[in-house]
Scaffold this motif. Structure first.
Motif, PDB file in Angstrom:
ATOM      1  N   THR A  90      37.065 -22.301  -9.545  1.00 11.45           N
ATOM      2  CA  THR A  90      38.192 -22.654  -8.649  1.00 11.45           C
ATOM      3  C   THR A  90      38.161 -24.392  -8.374  1.00 11.45           C
ATOM      4  O   THR A  90      39.030 -24.983  -7.846  1.00 11.45           O
ATOM      5  N   ILE A  91      37.132 -25.059  -9.079  1.00  7.10           N
ATOM      6  CA  ILE A  91      37.259 -26.411  -9.210  1.00  7.10           C
ATOM      7  C   ILE A  91      38.499 -27.139  -9.800  1.00  7.10           C
ATOM      8  O   ILE A  91      38.909 -26.239 -10.618  1.00  7.10           O
ATOM      9  N   THR A  92      38.888 -28.153  -9.280  1.00  8.94           N
ATOM     10  CA  THR A  92      40.244 -28.868  -9.883  1.00  8.94           C
ATOM     11  C   THR A  92      39.877 -28.977 -11.524  1.00  8.94           C
ATOM     12  O   THR A  92      38.745 -29.183 -11.914  1.00  8.94           O
ATOM     13  N   GLY A 144      31.350 -28.645  -5.248  1.00 10.26           N
ATOM     14  CA  GLY A 144      30.663 -29.562  -6.074  1.00 10.26           C
ATOM     15  C   GLY A 144      29.224 -29.304  -6.304  1.00 10.26           C
ATOM     16  O   GLY A 144      28.837 -29.314  -7.570  1.00 10.26           O
ATOM     17  N   ALA A 145      28.530 -28.787  -5.347  1.00  8.00           N
ATOM     18  CA  ALA A 145      27.180 -28.662  -5.566  1.00  8.00           C
ATOM     19  C   ALA A 145      26.886 -27.302  -6.344  1.00  8.00           C
ATOM     20  O   ALA A 145      25.982 -27.299  -7.167  1.00  8.00           O
ATOM     21  N   ILE A 146      27.722 -26.285  -6.248  1.00  5.84           N
ATOM     22  CA  ILE A 146      27.724 -25.149  -7.191  1.00  5.84           C
ATOM     23  C   ILE A 146      27.793 -25.335  -8.698  1.00  5.84           C
ATOM     24  O   ILE A 146      27.096 -24.930  -9.443  1.00  5.84           O
ATOM     25  N   ALA A 183      32.645 -35.025  -6.285  1.00  2.00           N
ATOM     26  CA  ALA A 183      32.682 -36.351  -5.606  1.00  2.00           C
ATOM     27  C   ALA A 183      32.377 -36.195  -4.425  1.00  2.00           C
ATOM     28  O   ALA A 183      31.800 -36.918  -3.701  1.00  2.00           O
ATOM     29  N   VAL A 184      33.101 -34.958  -3.460  1.00  2.00           N
ATOM     30  CA  VAL A 184      32.896 -34.710  -2.310  1.00  2.00           C
ATOM     31  C   VAL A 184      31.390 -34.679  -1.961  1.00  2.00           C
ATOM     32  O   VAL A 184      30.654 -34.891  -0.859  1.00  2.00           O
ATOM     33  N   ALA A 185      30.594 -33.698  -2.873  1.00  2.00           N
ATOM     34  CA  ALA A 185      29.514 -33.292  -2.590  1.00  2.00           C
ATOM     35  C   ALA A 185      28.491 -34.718  -2.877  1.00  2.00           C
ATOM     36  O   ALA A 185      27.508 -34.675  -1.832  1.00  2.00           O
ATOM     37  N   VAL A 186      28.685 -35.431  -3.889  1.00  2.00           N
ATOM     38  CA  VAL A 186      28.172 -36.635  -4.062  1.00  2.00           C
ATOM     39  C   VAL A 186      28.046 -37.570  -2.784  1.00  2.00           C
ATOM     40  O   VAL A 186      27.062 -38.030  -2.180  1.00  2.00           O
ATOM     41  N   LEU A 187      29.556 -37.510  -1.981  1.00  2.18           N
ATOM     42  CA  LEU A 187      29.620 -38.335  -0.684  1.00  2.18           C
ATOM     43  C   LEU A 187      28.578 -37.648   0.312  1.00  2.18           C
ATOM     44  O   LEU A 187      28.150 -38.606   0.916  1.00  2.18           O
ATOM     45  N   LEU A 188      28.839 -36.557   0.376  1.00  3.08           N
ATOM     46  CA  LEU A 188      28.001 -35.898   1.532  1.00  3.08           C
ATOM     47  C   LEU A 188      26.525 -36.172   1.369  1.00  3.08           C
ATOM     48  O   LEU A 188      25.826 -36.477   2.176  1.00  3.08           O
ATOM     49  N   THR A 189      25.921 -36.133   0.109  1.00  7.43           N
ATOM     50  CA  THR A 189      24.734 -36.537   0.093  1.00  7.43           C
ATOM     51  C   THR A 189      24.347 -37.773   0.127  1.00  7.43           C
ATOM     52  O   THR A 189      23.144 -37.964   0.934  1.00  7.43           O
ATOM     53  N   LEU A 190      25.300 -38.884   0.051  1.00  5.94           N
ATOM     54  CA  LEU A 190      24.772 -40.251   0.370  1.00  5.94           C
ATOM     55  C   LEU A 190      25.061 -40.440   1.879  1.00  5.94           C
ATOM     56  O   LEU A 190      24.046 -41.132   2.406  1.00  5.94           O
ATOM     57  N   LEU A 191      25.888 -39.800   2.479  1.00  2.00           N
ATOM     58  CA  LEU A 191      25.934 -39.614   4.006  1.00  2.00           C
ATOM     59  C   LEU A 191      24.789 -39.147   4.453  1.00  2.00           C
ATOM     60  O   LEU A 191      24.147 -39.771   5.475  1.00  2.00           O
TER      61      LEU A 191
END
Length: 584
Positions: free
Chosen positions: A83-85, A172-174, A527-535
């Motif tokens: 279901t990812i883009t 994203g993590a999945i 990219a959302v997953a990576v952003l949340l990890t950085l935050l």
């Protein structure tokens, strides 16, 4: 950014805003910008909700010490990855996944009832969903449990915004966990069964709570940080699995000049697929090329050892139609991002894993014999010696720095010495997901405006905005440090963080004290997953672009700005560079 009232209308056949290119920055309502139909979109929304129900049941089972089968775990990964883009446009495959979801749901319910006696202690929600068989009923349920239906159920746009942020992050993590598990299936020593089990337990817990309508804002903020932490663990696991299975990546020069002979190009992200293609083409006379985010494969010793892995073809994912029209051989898409193929190459392209397009041949069980036959039947490259028209103007690319720079004392020492000697004053992380908009030229301009005493760590397909520039062939004056350091695929953001941590240790400081700045290009859910990890790691001051997510409300954006100093990229890179370096 606009805040809109979401409600299904006669004109609105679907609603999706999970990617950066969503229509008008608001949402796709009749057909996705990506190309997916409203039917596929609605079925995918239902599939996500149904799979969350399976995870909800699995979470309840593990609390009772009931072990979950590998088949259930693999299904959770494949179904949500699909279901990812730009992963799966095949309506029939999504319908099949929904029927499989019903089977897994029934099995877990029966197991739980057998152990506990009833389902009474399982909360209402996805676990109680009844999945029909007929397409019309499925599509109707998809609208009910899609973006609009869930927002209306919550009745609070800010809570819904955070719920979407968590959902897209865990998607994203999945995807990253799916890649890791495929590596472990190939090479069980990549990481332990215990590590795998722990990651799935965390995943069950997140998916169990992600659609809980009772979650308050504070709980959803906590869940978002938990998703970031989880994705960090997954990226670390995937990074280690790559190193154990394929060898520690080493700096490598990759040719974009073709060699004569039959050809296969492998795109996406999956190194296991590439390994199988290389093994099955050995001795056949067929040459293999990488495309898009498969470029870092050339840095892994086990893959580079195959002499018929001869180079890289083409650029970032969104230029694949031009690239593949000009490629005279077979094409393998291992993951996102796939576009519906042009008729000129539709008969030459194959999908694997969760990837799918209607009427495109799908490979099962790593049997690439049909791909090899197509490659042999195609003209292949003849004449040789010319840079491919569809490729970059550069005759070669540099890649493979992530693990070697983070794990090699000499490389870290050289970076540290450059800082101490004043030769390196700023490090910029510039990259992420690429896309089609003209505003993304910002990231090319960033490279063109790079200060003399600075380097760029780049990753993801965003590297193709930079790796054809003159600085990509340069080193920092007075050192052997490349001015553009390609740390790998989008998941190798973990490698960039490790490099920063190694540098901080060598300098006797902490990451937050380094002259380290982030300008990230986002497109889809990884990219959302990576952003949340950085935050989660406490990184502040990230520039994000070219446009901010349509699913973030003004109130949530304000909170992110206040807590993490997130800002949209400026109209021109030089303005952001000036602000970043002044702050440093």
């Amino acid at each position: 950014m606009m805040s809109v009232r979401l409600a299904h209308t006669a004109q609105q056949q679907m609603f999706c805003y999970q990617c950066e290119q969503t229509r008008g920055g608001v949402g796709c309502s009749t057909k996705g910008i990506c190309g997916k139909t409203s039917v596929t979109s609605n079925l995918q929304d239902l599939l996500v909700y149904a799979t969350a129900g399976i995870a909800q049941l699995a979470n309840s089972c593990v609390k009772k010490d009931i072990k979950i089968s590998p088949e259930v775990n693999n299904f959770i990964l494949t179904s949500i990855f699909s279901t990812i883009t730009n992963v799966n446009f095949d309506e029939k495959r999504i319908h099949k996944y929904l029927q499989d979801a019903a089977s897994h749901q029934k099995l877990l319910r029966d197991i739980y009832i057998s152990a506990v006696g009833s389902l009474d202690d399982i909360k209402d929600g996805p676990a109680k969903l009844e999945i029909p068989k007929e397409m019309k009923e499925l599509e109707s349920l998809g609208r009910k449990y899609g973006v609009v239906g869930r927002k209306n159920q919550l009745g609070d746009e800010d809570r819904h915004s955070l719920q979407e942020l968590c959902l897209y992050g865990v998607k994203g993590a999945i995807a990253y966990l799916d890649h890791a598990e495929r590596i472990r299936a190939l090479h069980p020593e990549a990481y332990s069964q215990g590590q795998s089990d722990a990651l799935f337990v965390s995943l069950y817990s997140i998916l169990d709570r992600i659609f809980d309508p009772s979650d308050a804002l504070g709980e959803l903020v906590g869940l978002a940080m938990e998703v970031g932490a989880f994705n960090g663990q997954v990226m670390a696991t995937l990074d280690g699995a790559h190193a154990v299975t394929f060898g520690i990546s080493v700096p490598t020069t990759v040719s974009t000049i073709p060699k004569e002979g039959p050809a296969i190009v492998v795109s996406g992200h999956d190194m296991v697929d590439l390994l199988h293609v290389l093994e099955q083409t050995e001795g056949t006379g067929v040459n293999v090329y990488t495309h898009g985010e498969m470029l870092p494969a050339h840095g892994y010793p086990r893959l580079a050892a195959f002499p018929h892995l001869v180079g890289h073809f083409g650029q970032a994912w969104m230029k694949q139609r031009k690239d593949f029209v000009n490629f005279p051989g077979a094409i393998v898409m291992t993951s996102n991002c796939i576009l519906e193929p042009d008729s000129s190459y539709a008969s030459r392209i194959f999908t694997t894993n969760a990837t799918g397009v209607h009427n495109v041949k799908h490979i099962e069980d790593y049997d690439f014999s049909a791909v090899v036959e197509v490659a042999k039947s195609c003209p292949g490259f003849t004449g040789g010696g010319a840079i491919l028209k569809s490729s970059s103007a550069a005759s070669s690319f540099q890649t493979g720095y992530s693990q070697s720079f983070a794990d090699t004392d000499a490389a870290t020492s050289e970076l540290a010495q450059a800082v101490l000697q004043g030769k390196l004053t700023n490090v910029f992380v510039v990259g992420g997901c690429d896309g089609t908009e003209g505003q993304r030229n910002y990231f090319t301009h960033f490279g063109e405006e790079l200060p003399d005493q600075a380097v760029i760590l780049t990753l993801g397909c965003g590297k193709f905005r930079l790796n054809h520039l003159p600085i990509a062939q340069q080193t920092l004056e007075g050192t052997n440090v490349p001015r553009v350091i390609d740390v790998g695929q989008c998941n190798d953001a973990y490698g960039a963080v490790r490099m920063a941590a190694s540098l901080a240790t060598a300098l006797g400081t902490t990451i937050d004290k380094l002259p380290l700045h982030f300008a990230l290009s986002w497109f889809e859910q990884k990219a959302v997953a990576v952003l949340l990890t950085l935050l989660h790691l406490g990184v502040k001051g990230i520039r994000l672009g070219p446009n901010l997510p349509g699913f973030i409300t003004p109130n949530i954006l304000k909170a992110l700005v206040e807590a993490f100093e997130i800002a949209p990229v400026a109209d021109h890179a030089r303005d952001d560079i000036k602000k970043m370096t002044q702050k440093a």
